[in-house]
Design an enzyme around this catalytic site. Structure first.
Site, PDB file in Angstrom:
ATOM      1  N   TYR A  85       0.853  -1.187   0.000  1.00  0.00           N
ATOM      2  CA  TYR A  85       0.000   0.000   0.000  1.00  0.00           C
ATOM      3  C   TYR A  85       0.890   1.239   0.000  1.00  0.00           C
ATOM      4  CZ  TYR A  85      -4.333   2.557   0.939  1.00  0.00           C
ATOM      5  OH  TYR A  85      -5.431   3.385   0.846  1.00  0.00           O
ATOM      6  N   GLY A  86       1.778   1.261  -1.019  1.00  0.00           N
ATOM      7  CA  GLY A  86       2.593   2.458  -1.211  1.00  0.00           C
ATOM      8  C   GLY A  86       1.878   3.360  -2.199  1.00  0.00           C
TER       9      GLY A  86
ATOM     10  N   ASN B  52       3.352  -4.320  11.139  1.00  0.00           N
ATOM     11  CA  ASN B  52       4.150  -3.317  11.858  1.00  0.00           C
ATOM     12  C   ASN B  52       4.635  -2.192  10.944  1.00  0.00           C
ATOM     13  OD1 ASN B  52       5.754  -4.957  10.389  1.00  0.00           O
ATOM     14  ND2 ASN B  52       7.274  -5.364  11.982  1.00  0.00           N
ATOM     15  N   GLY B  53       4.218  -2.208   9.691  1.00  0.00           N
ATOM     16  CA  GLY B  53       4.742  -1.224   8.737  1.00  0.00           C
ATOM     17  C   GLY B  53       3.910   0.047   8.679  1.00  0.00           C
TER      18      GLY B  53
ATOM     19  N   ALA C  72      12.141  -3.955  -5.050  1.00  0.00           N
ATOM     20  CA  ALA C  72      13.124  -4.682  -4.225  1.00  0.00           C
ATOM     21  C   ALA C  72      12.401  -5.640  -3.273  1.00  0.00           C
ATOM     22  CB  ALA C  72      13.986  -3.698  -3.447  1.00  0.00           C
TER      23      ALA C  72
ATOM     24  N   HIS D  65       4.715  -3.281 -13.062  1.00  0.00           N
ATOM     25  CA  HIS D  65       6.025  -3.046 -13.652  1.00  0.00           C
ATOM     26  C   HIS D  65       6.557  -4.414 -14.077  1.00  0.00           C
ATOM     27  CE1 HIS D  65       9.533  -0.827 -14.563  1.00  0.00           C
ATOM     28  NE2 HIS D  65      10.087  -0.690 -13.375  1.00  0.00           N
TER      29      HIS D  65
ATOM     30  N   GLU E 121      13.188   7.063 -17.124  1.00  0.00           N
ATOM     31  CA  GLU E 121      13.369   7.796 -15.859  1.00  0.00           C
ATOM     32  C   GLU E 121      14.832   8.168 -15.603  1.00  0.00           C
ATOM     33  OE1 GLU E 121      11.211   5.050 -13.531  1.00  0.00           O
ATOM     34  OE2 GLU E 121      12.846   3.648 -13.258  1.00  0.00           O
TER      35      GLU E 121
ATOM     36  N   GLU F 278      12.571  29.407 -16.479  1.00  0.00           N
ATOM     37  CA  GLU F 278      11.898  29.644 -17.760  1.00  0.00           C
ATOM     38  C   GLU F 278      11.485  28.325 -18.410  1.00  0.00           C
ATOM     39  OE1 GLU F 278      13.900  32.525 -20.205  1.00  0.00           O
ATOM     40  OE2 GLU F 278      12.612  32.066 -21.928  1.00  0.00           O
TER      41      GLU F 278
HETATM   42  N1  LIG Z   1       5.372   4.828  -7.700  1.00  0.00           N
HETATM   43  C1  LIG Z   1       5.191   4.975  -8.993  1.00  0.00           C
HETATM   44  O1  LIG Z   1       5.156   6.095  -9.499  1.00  0.00           O
HETATM   45  C2  LIG Z   1       4.989   3.785  -9.887  1.00  0.00           C
HETATM   46  C3  LIG Z   1       4.500   3.994 -11.182  1.00  0.00           C
HETATM   47  C4  LIG Z   1       4.235   2.911 -11.993  1.00  0.00           C
HETATM   48  C5  LIG Z   1       4.518   1.638 -11.531  1.00  0.00           C
HETATM   49  N2  LIG Z   1       5.026   1.441 -10.272  1.00  0.00           N
HETATM   50  C6  LIG Z   1       5.279   0.083  -9.806  1.00  0.00           C
HETATM   51  O2  LIG Z   1       4.301  -0.248  -8.837  1.00  0.00           O
HETATM   52  C7  LIG Z   1       4.854  -1.159  -7.879  1.00  0.00           C
HETATM   53  C8  LIG Z   1       4.700  -0.582  -6.488  1.00  0.00           C
HETATM   54  O3  LIG Z   1       5.497   0.590  -6.437  1.00  0.00           O
HETATM   55  P1  LIG Z   1       5.242   1.764  -5.389  1.00  0.00           P
HETATM   56  O4  LIG Z   1       6.047   2.910  -5.836  1.00  0.00           O
HETATM   57  O5  LIG Z   1       3.785   1.906  -5.172  1.00  0.00           O
HETATM   58  O6  LIG Z   1       5.886   1.126  -4.078  1.00  0.00           O
HETATM   59  P2  LIG Z   1       6.216   1.901  -2.729  1.00  0.00           P
HETATM   60  O7  LIG Z   1       5.476   3.180  -2.643  1.00  0.00           O
HETATM   61  O8  LIG Z   1       7.675   1.923  -2.571  1.00  0.00           O
HETATM   62  O9  LIG Z   1       5.507   0.902  -1.694  1.00  0.00           O
HETATM   63  C9  LIG Z   1       6.196  -0.059  -1.114  1.00  0.00           C
HETATM   64  C10 LIG Z   1       5.255  -1.038  -0.451  1.00  0.00           C
HETATM   65  O10 LIG Z   1       6.047  -2.179  -0.247  1.00  0.00           O
HETATM   66  C11 LIG Z   1       6.001  -2.533   1.134  1.00  0.00           C
HETATM   67  N3  LIG Z   1       7.280  -3.149   1.517  1.00  0.00           N
HETATM   68  C12 LIG Z   1       8.528  -2.633   1.338  1.00  0.00           C
HETATM   69  N4  LIG Z   1       9.445  -3.524   1.783  1.00  0.00           N
HETATM   70  C13 LIG Z   1       8.746  -4.594   2.242  1.00  0.00           C
HETATM   71  C14 LIG Z   1       9.118  -5.853   2.806  1.00  0.00           C
HETATM   72  N5  LIG Z   1      10.387  -6.179   2.972  1.00  0.00           N
HETATM   73  N6  LIG Z   1       8.132  -6.698   3.156  1.00  0.00           N
HETATM   74  C15 LIG Z   1       6.825  -6.387   2.981  1.00  0.00           C
HETATM   75  N7  LIG Z   1       6.414  -5.221   2.460  1.00  0.00           N
HETATM   76  C16 LIG Z   1       7.366  -4.346   2.080  1.00  0.00           C
HETATM   77  C17 LIG Z   1       5.729  -1.241   1.875  1.00  0.00           C
HETATM   78  O11 LIG Z   1       5.146  -1.558   3.101  1.00  0.00           O
HETATM   79  P3  LIG Z   1       5.634  -0.890   4.489  1.00  0.00           P
HETATM   80  O12 LIG Z   1       4.939   0.430   4.575  1.00  0.00           O
HETATM   81  O13 LIG Z   1       5.175  -1.885   5.474  1.00  0.00           O
HETATM   82  O14 LIG Z   1       7.122  -0.723   4.390  1.00  0.00           O
HETATM   83  C18 LIG Z   1       4.755  -0.551   0.914  1.00  0.00           C
HETATM   84  O15 LIG Z   1       3.452  -1.000   1.139  1.00  0.00           O
HETATM   85  C19 LIG Z   1       6.297  -1.369  -8.292  1.00  0.00           C
HETATM   86  O16 LIG Z   1       6.387  -2.511  -9.111  1.00  0.00           O
HETATM   87  C20 LIG Z   1       6.608  -0.116  -9.105  1.00  0.00           C
HETATM   88  O17 LIG Z   1       7.654  -0.275 -10.033  1.00  0.00           O
HETATM   89  C21 LIG Z   1       5.241   2.494  -9.450  1.00  0.00           C
END
Ligand SMILES: NC(=O)c1ccc[n+]([C@@H]2O[C@H](COP(=O)([O-])OP(=O)(O)OC[C@H]3O[C@@H](n4cnc5c(N)ncnc54)[C@H](OP(=O)(O)O)[C@@H]3O)[C@@H](O)[C@H]2O)c1
Length: 396
Positions: A93-94, A118-119, A156, A179, A267, A303
């Site tokens: 839920y990022g 716990n996150g 990751a 992705h 990017e 600009e």
């Molecule tokens: N962000 C973008 O703009 C974007 C755009 C297009 C596609 N994507 C793709 O969408 C996917 C998600 O990206 P995002 O940017 O939304 O991710 P993000 O914001 O970095 O979210 C990370 C999520 O992963 C969880 N997490 C991290 N480490 C963990 C672990 N070791 N164990 C369990 N949970 C863990 C985090 O939970 P905690 O809060 O518990 O750490 C959080 O819910 C990726 O494949 C990315 O490439 C992203």
């Protein structure tokens, strides 16, 4: 310590600038031009009328035919019926989990969230109204309840958690990514998908925050859509339906490989890395040649971002040139050739580095470090401290 907000904001701002409005405009203008029967119009990159066949549009983009799906073909009632027997388990839920998850919920679909208890994400999900035990669960429980597993962990984390997740992806479930990173670079990520499930992708071309904002405005983000593995014969249809359900307006068909290569390349290039490098180089030369910080900043960043780049976004490069003085135009057109020739080898080097996995390896190593958020914040601190960005603050 790096706040999640900061990292999200960074990705958000870069991708946001690049994608939705611009691409939406491009497709819409392409479509309009095509509908109006315009051929070889200088501003619209369309050379032939579009052909609609059962919900799919084949659009000729400047001589290359592409398949485009659109939201209008999947009204809400159709989505509700299509997914009536499904539980969509949003794992993570990022940025994307938040945007796509809330859009699915608002569309009335049966969606649950799976995150570690716990996150930070758990707290954020609760704040957004997800209820523990009802539609908010720990990751394993959410996967066991879900029929469509939407892996929205960071790239990751997808690799790190794969040994626990893979055995739970049993026959009949569908695996969804945003992705191509994890399966395409499987030799590095170790994400080897089970062979008996559909594996699909919807990659919004923008931040999850934009996915949400555009949905709330009644619009949709542009997304890539792809199939990695089609076991049921329905994978593509399911991917398109999900793409619309998470908030896409138009879905451009691609492959997992092409999606990940272009994304990592873009990017690092024009969207973020390349443009930052160019800003720095231009600014440094101006300062070394005796110009004041404000003058150097205004001629490099202000600009560009406030006046000229939005013109490119609105109506194209020719429109921006036409809006400038004859003196500016002459020099800019001449020098663009030199920049292109000088930079093209760098872009080729970058593409090679993406394709051979070097970029993936670096990203996995860096972002798997337990202190990756702190390390990122340290780099942001350094960028904030650069004179160009301090000058920028003063100018603004
Ligand atoms: N962000 C973008 O703009 C974007 C755009 C297009 C596609 N994507 C793709 O969408 C996917 C998600 O990206 P995002 O940017 O939304 O991710 P993000 O914001 O970095 O979210 C990370 C999520 O992963 C969880 N997490 C991290 N480490 C963990 C672990 N070791 N164990 C369990 N949970 C863990 C985090 O939970 P905690 O809060 O518990 O750490 C959080 O819910 C990726 O494949 C990315 O490439 C992203």
């Amino acid at each position: 310590m790096a706040s999640r907000g900061a990292s999200r904001a960074l990705r958000a701002s870069a991708k946001q600038l690049a994608a939705p409005a611009v691409q939406r405009r491009t497709f819409v203008s392409a479509l309009n031009a095509a509908r109006a029967g315009v051929t070889a119009a200088p501003r619209a990159a369309v050379t032939a009328p579009f052909v609609q066949k059962r919900g799919v549009k084949t659009v000729d983009f400047a001589g290359t035919k592409e398949t485009v799906y659109e939201r209008e073909d999947w009204p809400r009632e159709k989505l509700l019926d299509y997914f009536k027997d499904d539980t969509l388990a949003m794992i993570g839920y990022g940025s994307q989990g938040h945007g796509q998850g809330l859009n699915l919920r608002d569309n009335g679909l049966n969606v649950i969230i799976g995150v570690r208890k716990n996150g930070q994400s758990w707290k954020e999900a609760e704040q957004d109204g997800w209820v523990p035990g009802k539609n908010l669960f720990e990751i394993d429980e959410a996967i066991s309840k879900g029929t469509i597993i939407m892996n929205m962990l960071s790239d990751a984390a997808q690799s790190e958690t794969w040994p626990q997740i893979k055995p739970q992806l049993t026959k009949g479930k569908t695996l969804y990514f945003s992705h191509g990173f994890s399966p395409v670079f499987k030799s590095l990520t170790k994400v080897e998908v089970p062979t008996d499930i559909d594996v699909i992708l919807v990659a919004p071309k923008g931040s999850g925050r934009t996915v949400r904002t555009l949905f709330r405005e009644g619009r949709g983000i542009n997304s890539s859509v792809a199939v990695y593995q089609d076991v049921t014969g329905k994978a593509e249809e399911k991917a398109v339906a999900l793409g619309v359900a998470v908030g896409s307006g138009y879905l451009y068909k691609t492959t997992f490989e092409k999606e990940v290569y272009s994304d990592l390349y873009g990017e690092r290039g024009c969207l973020m890395g390349g443009i930052h490098g160019m800003f720095l180089a231009q600014y440094e030369v101006l300062r070394e040649r005796g110009h004041s910080p404000s003058e150097a900043f205004n001629e490099t960043v202000e600009e560009a971002t406030q006046s000229l780049y939005p013109l490119i976004g609105q109506n194209g490069m020719d429109y921006m040139y036409a809006a400038c003085s004859t003196t500016a135009r002459r020099g800019a057109i001449d020098w663009s050739k030199k920049f292109k020739d000088t930079l093209k080898p760098v872009f080729n080097e970058l593409y090679d580095s993406v394709q051979d996995g070097t970029e993936t390896k670096r990203s996995l190593e860096y972002n798997s470090r337990p202190d990756y958020r702190e390390a990122f914040e340290k780099e942001m601190e350094e960028i904030r401290g650069l004179e160009i960005w301090r000058a920028g603050k003063a100018v603004r």
